[in-house]
Scaffold this active site. Structure first.
Site, mmCIF file in Angstrom:
data_model
loop_
_atom_site.group_PDB
_atom_site.id
_atom_site.type_symbol
_atom_site.label_atom_id
_atom_site.label_comp_id
_atom_site.label_asym_id
_atom_site.label_seq_id
_atom_site.Cartn_x
_atom_site.Cartn_y
_atom_site.Cartn_z
ATOM 1 N N HIS A 56 -105.839 18.771 -0.248
ATOM 2 C CA HIS A 56 -106.221 19.995 -1.064
ATOM 3 C C HIS A 56 -106.890 20.965 -1.139
ATOM 4 O O HIS A 56 -108.216 20.091 -1.198
ATOM 5 C CB HIS A 56 -106.326 19.287 -2.994
ATOM 6 C CG HIS A 56 -104.365 18.742 -3.736
ATOM 7 N ND1 HIS A 56 -105.047 17.326 -2.782
ATOM 8 C CD2 HIS A 56 -103.334 18.642 -3.657
ATOM 9 C CE1 HIS A 56 -103.263 17.252 -3.764
ATOM 10 N NE2 HIS A 56 -102.128 17.897 -3.390
ATOM 11 N N ASP A 59 -110.177 19.002 -2.976
ATOM 12 C CA ASP A 59 -110.228 17.757 -3.009
ATOM 13 C C ASP A 59 -111.896 17.940 -2.177
ATOM 14 O O ASP A 59 -112.469 17.142 -2.024
ATOM 15 C CB ASP A 59 -109.698 17.351 -1.741
ATOM 16 C CG ASP A 59 -108.327 16.588 -2.737
ATOM 17 O OD1 ASP A 59 -108.078 17.065 -3.625
ATOM 18 O OD2 ASP A 59 -106.736 16.734 -1.774
ATOM 19 N N MET A 90 -101.819 18.824 7.720
ATOM 20 C CA MET A 90 -101.139 19.319 6.497
ATOM 21 C C MET A 90 -102.725 19.863 5.536
ATOM 22 O O MET A 90 -103.270 18.718 5.417
ATOM 23 C CB MET A 90 -100.602 18.813 5.936
ATOM 24 C CG MET A 90 -100.063 18.719 4.516
ATOM 25 S SD MET A 90 -100.395 18.458 2.876
ATOM 26 C CE MET A 90 -100.141 17.227 2.533
ATOM 27 N N GLU A 183 -92.525 20.433 -2.153
ATOM 28 C CA GLU A 183 -92.134 19.467 -2.350
ATOM 29 C C GLU A 183 -91.811 19.045 -4.252
ATOM 30 O O GLU A 183 -92.129 19.832 -4.772
ATOM 31 C CB GLU A 183 -93.910 18.595 -2.368
ATOM 32 C CG GLU A 183 -93.724 16.731 -3.140
ATOM 33 C CD GLU A 183 -94.428 16.121 -2.361
ATOM 34 O OE1 GLU A 183 -95.197 16.348 -2.105
ATOM 35 O OE2 GLU A 183 -95.223 15.145 -3.428
ATOM 36 N N LYS A 185 -90.682 16.940 -7.613
ATOM 37 C CA LYS A 185 -90.379 16.000 -8.362
ATOM 38 C C LYS A 185 -89.856 15.649 -9.687
ATOM 39 O O LYS A 185 -89.886 17.189 -9.963
ATOM 40 C CB LYS A 185 -92.247 15.892 -8.256
ATOM 41 C CG LYS A 185 -92.280 14.125 -9.530
ATOM 42 C CD LYS A 185 -93.898 14.367 -9.224
ATOM 43 C CE LYS A 185 -94.457 12.709 -9.743
ATOM 44 N NZ LYS A 185 -95.695 13.262 -10.467
ATOM 45 N N GLU A 219 -90.624 13.006 -1.119
ATOM 46 C CA GLU A 219 -91.603 11.650 -1.891
ATOM 47 C C GLU A 219 -90.922 10.366 -2.113
ATOM 48 O O GLU A 219 -90.340 11.081 -3.288
ATOM 49 C CB GLU A 219 -92.594 12.483 -2.516
ATOM 50 C CG GLU A 219 -93.458 10.498 -3.159
ATOM 51 C CD GLU A 219 -94.855 11.173 -4.274
ATOM 52 O OE1 GLU A 219 -95.498 12.092 -3.594
ATOM 53 O OE2 GLU A 219 -95.308 10.500 -4.568
ATOM 54 N N HIS A 222 -90.737 9.987 -5.791
ATOM 55 C CA HIS A 222 -89.991 10.679 -6.628
ATOM 56 C C HIS A 222 -88.721 11.065 -6.495
ATOM 57 O O HIS A 222 -88.058 11.602 -7.976
ATOM 58 C CB HIS A 222 -90.581 12.974 -6.260
ATOM 59 C CG HIS A 222 -92.001 12.678 -6.194
ATOM 60 N ND1 HIS A 222 -92.808 13.904 -5.819
ATOM 61 C CD2 HIS A 222 -93.452 12.127 -6.908
ATOM 62 C CE1 HIS A 222 -93.970 13.785 -5.920
ATOM 63 N NE2 HIS A 222 -94.618 12.272 -6.385
ATOM 64 N N ASP A 247 -93.559 12.112 2.333
ATOM 65 C CA ASP A 247 -94.573 11.693 1.777
ATOM 66 C C ASP A 247 -94.574 10.462 1.335
ATOM 67 O O ASP A 247 -93.217 9.648 1.136
ATOM 68 C CB ASP A 247 -95.026 11.940 0.150
ATOM 69 C CG ASP A 247 -96.095 13.299 0.626
ATOM 70 O OD1 ASP A 247 -95.942 13.825 -0.652
ATOM 71 O OD2 ASP A 247 -96.445 13.015 1.444
ATOM 72 N N ASP A 257 -94.704 8.058 -11.815
ATOM 73 C CA ASP A 257 -95.043 8.197 -10.737
ATOM 74 C C ASP A 257 -96.565 7.073 -10.377
ATOM 75 O O ASP A 257 -97.093 7.258 -10.438
ATOM 76 C CB ASP A 257 -95.536 9.395 -10.344
ATOM 77 C CG ASP A 257 -95.525 9.929 -8.769
ATOM 78 O OD1 ASP A 257 -95.909 10.844 -8.251
ATOM 79 O OD2 ASP A 257 -95.563 8.752 -8.172
ATOM 80 N N ASP A 259 -97.070 5.640 -7.298
ATOM 81 C CA ASP A 259 -97.842 6.266 -5.604
ATOM 82 C C ASP A 259 -97.975 4.594 -5.331
ATOM 83 O O ASP A 259 -98.933 4.677 -5.126
ATOM 84 C CB ASP A 259 -98.878 6.889 -5.988
ATOM 85 C CG ASP A 259 -98.489 8.905 -6.316
ATOM 86 O OD1 ASP A 259 -99.072 9.132 -7.117
ATOM 87 O OD2 ASP A 259 -97.100 8.898 -6.095
ATOM 88 N N ASP A 289 -98.836 9.560 0.750
ATOM 89 C CA ASP A 289 -99.385 9.792 -0.681
ATOM 90 C C ASP A 289 -99.404 8.455 -2.051
ATOM 91 O O ASP A 289 -98.170 8.627 -2.482
ATOM 92 C CB ASP A 289 -98.543 11.123 -1.490
ATOM 93 C CG ASP A 289 -98.621 11.858 -2.017
ATOM 94 O OD1 ASP A 289 -98.519 12.659 -2.547
ATOM 95 O OD2 ASP A 289 -100.425 11.782 -2.811
HETATM 96 C C1 DIG Z 1 -98.011 14.869 -5.424
HETATM 97 O O1 DIG Z 1 -96.640 13.711 -5.087
HETATM 98 C C2 DIG Z 1 -98.916 15.990 -4.622
HETATM 99 C C3 DIG Z 1 -99.549 16.062 -4.746
HETATM 100 O O2 DIG Z 1 -100.351 14.787 -4.606
HETATM 101 C C4 DIG Z 1 -99.558 17.086 -3.611
HETATM 102 O O3 DIG Z 1 -99.811 18.769 -3.827
HETATM 103 C C5 DIG Z 1 -98.526 16.591 -2.805
HETATM 104 C C6 DIG Z 1 -98.683 16.295 -1.132
HETATM 105 O O4 DIG Z 1 -98.748 15.584 -1.086
HETATM 106 N N1 DIG Z 1 -97.838 15.709 -2.616
HETATM 107 MN MN MN Z 2 -96.302 13.589 -2.784
HETATM 108 MN MN MN Z 3 -96.257 10.967 -6.691
#
Ligand code: DIG
Ligand code: MN
Ligand code: MN
Length: 389
Positions: A56, A59, A90, A183, A185, A219, A222, A247, A257, A259, A289
């Site tokens: 990002h 970051d 990315m 993406e 979620k 992802e 998600h 992801d 979530d 992760d 991710d």
């Molecule tokens: C969350 O799952 C999102 C953020 O971490 C980011 O914007 C995106 C890219 O992997 N996934």
């Molecule tokens: Mn993600």
């Molecule tokens: Mn996530």
């Protein structure tokens, strides 16, 4: 040939700066480990055999950094990338941390916030291009509601569409050549997030001005949070030609979530996902991710990263074994029944084919009695995953 399951750049594993840089903070507790500089992350990921690193904007560059500070941080990061041979496939924008986005960014009811989100994203796209990114991800972490009385359910979709159409034109005007990956979620941090699943994103892409520039960044956690089978979701995205990025992580269904490290919870779904990616010829980054458990120190962070990649490689080898296992392949062949004559009637409509099919007699009872052998096939799969085949 026994693989050493040693990750290599050719495997195209990537991590976000925010993933291995996660300091263990959660809604109920402070950080449990120090953050790492971007150059340190690059060096460690390179040592582990990763291909690239994603980010990002914030970051790498704090939101209030001066132009000089920005340029210094970018230069240091680029030097580390060059020294250690990592790439940046990315980039994405942080449109969720700063309080200004507390009620959305592109879908905020405040036109000034929506405009600021566009400005911030353009600057972030500039940075991503400078670092060589070709995929740009949009994750709308704050694009949602807790109060549907807000009355913006339809407006939010239009505002989000306008923002993406604007940014696609910005990318083209700048010659950036980005492909955009949306993406989904279902919730968290908002009570409900707009565009909650992969299917939502596929439907939305069709409404954009330039849908060919947009794909999905699904992802694992998600769709799993939504109670869905992630491999099924990814199959539909691949079918639509829209798997622009992915992801990878893991998730205990019905939780926030998490992760988790890839393969930490749902090994069977992870196996079928890896098999689908490899069998379909997906050649994009395998992006994790995910982050180490809050309990871990720095050594635990790198054990987490190594584990993500090793598990993917082990499952990729199991997928190869599955495809070469004579008993499994025989069970798969027995599962499918072909009929050349019926296929000739159903493959292509014609009045003659329709009439012939309507006239056909089917022995429904006999067809219903057939056993497909799925218990046998699934047990063979389990035994392969348990390492006894
Ligand atoms: C969350 O799952 C999102 C953020 O971490 C980011 O914007 C995106 C890219 O992997 N996934
Ligand atoms: Mn993600
Ligand atoms: Mn996530």
């Amino acid at each position: 040939m026994t693989s050493d399951f040693q990750p290599r750049p050719a495997d195209r594993f990537t991590f976000g700066l925010w993933t291995v840089g996660n300091v263990g903070r959660d809604p109920f507790g402070e950080a449990t480990r120090p953050g790492f500089s971007a150059p340190h992350i690059v060096q460690k990921l390179a040592e582990l055999g990763a291909y690239g690193v994603n980010l990002h904007d914030n970051d790498l560059v704090p939101i209030d950094a001066s132009a000089g500070e920005r340029d210094r941080l970018v230069a240091e990061f680029q030097q580390a990338l060059s020294d250690h041979g990592l790439v940046v496939p990315m980039a994405t924008t942080n449109l969720f941390s700063d309080p200004v986005f507390k009620d959305g960014a592109f879908t905020s009811a405040d036109a000034r916030v929506r405009a600021y989100a566009l400005q911030k994203t353009m600057h972030s796209m500039d940075l991503g291009h400078e670092l060589g990114a070709q995929t740009y991800v949009f994750w709308g972490g704050r694009e949602g509601t807790e109060v549907d009385a807000s009355g913006k359910l339809l407006d939010a979709l239009a505002w989000f569409r306008d923002s993406l159409n604007f940014l696609a034109e910005y990318s083209q005007s700048q010659g950036y050549g980005y492909r955009f990956a949306l993406e989904p979620k279902p919730n968290e941090p908002r009570g409900d997030i707009f565009f909650p699943t992969a299917g939502s994103m596929l439907g939305f892409i069709a409404t954009l001005d330039q849908p060919e520039l947009f794909g999905v960044n699904p992802e694992f956690a998600h769709d799993t949070m939504a109670g869905l089978n992630f491999a099924h979701a990814v199959a539909q995205i691949i079918d639509a030609g829209k798997l622009f990025h992915i992801d990878l992580n893991d998730q205990k269904p019905g939780r926030f979530d998490q992760d988790l490290r890839f393969g930490a919870e749902n090994l069977k779904t992870a196996f079928f996902l890896v098999k689908l990616l490899e069998d379909s010829g997906y050649d994009g980054p395998r992006h994790f991710d995910a982050h180490a458990l809050r309990t871990e120190d720095e050594a635990g962070v790198w054990a987490f990263a190594r584990g993500c990649m090793r598990t993917y490689l082990i499952l990729r080898d199991r997928a190869r074994q599955f495809n070469e296992d004579p008993e499994i392949q025989a069970a798969l062949a027995a599962y499918r029944v072909e009929d050349a004559e019926l296929s000739s009637l159903t493959r292509q409509f014609s009045p003659e084919n329709a009439q012939a099919l309507k006239n056909r007699t089917f022995d429904r009872a006999l067809l219903g009695q057939r056993g497909p052998g799925l218990e046998h096939l699934d047990q063979l799969t389990v035994e392969l995953l348990l390492g006894v085949r």
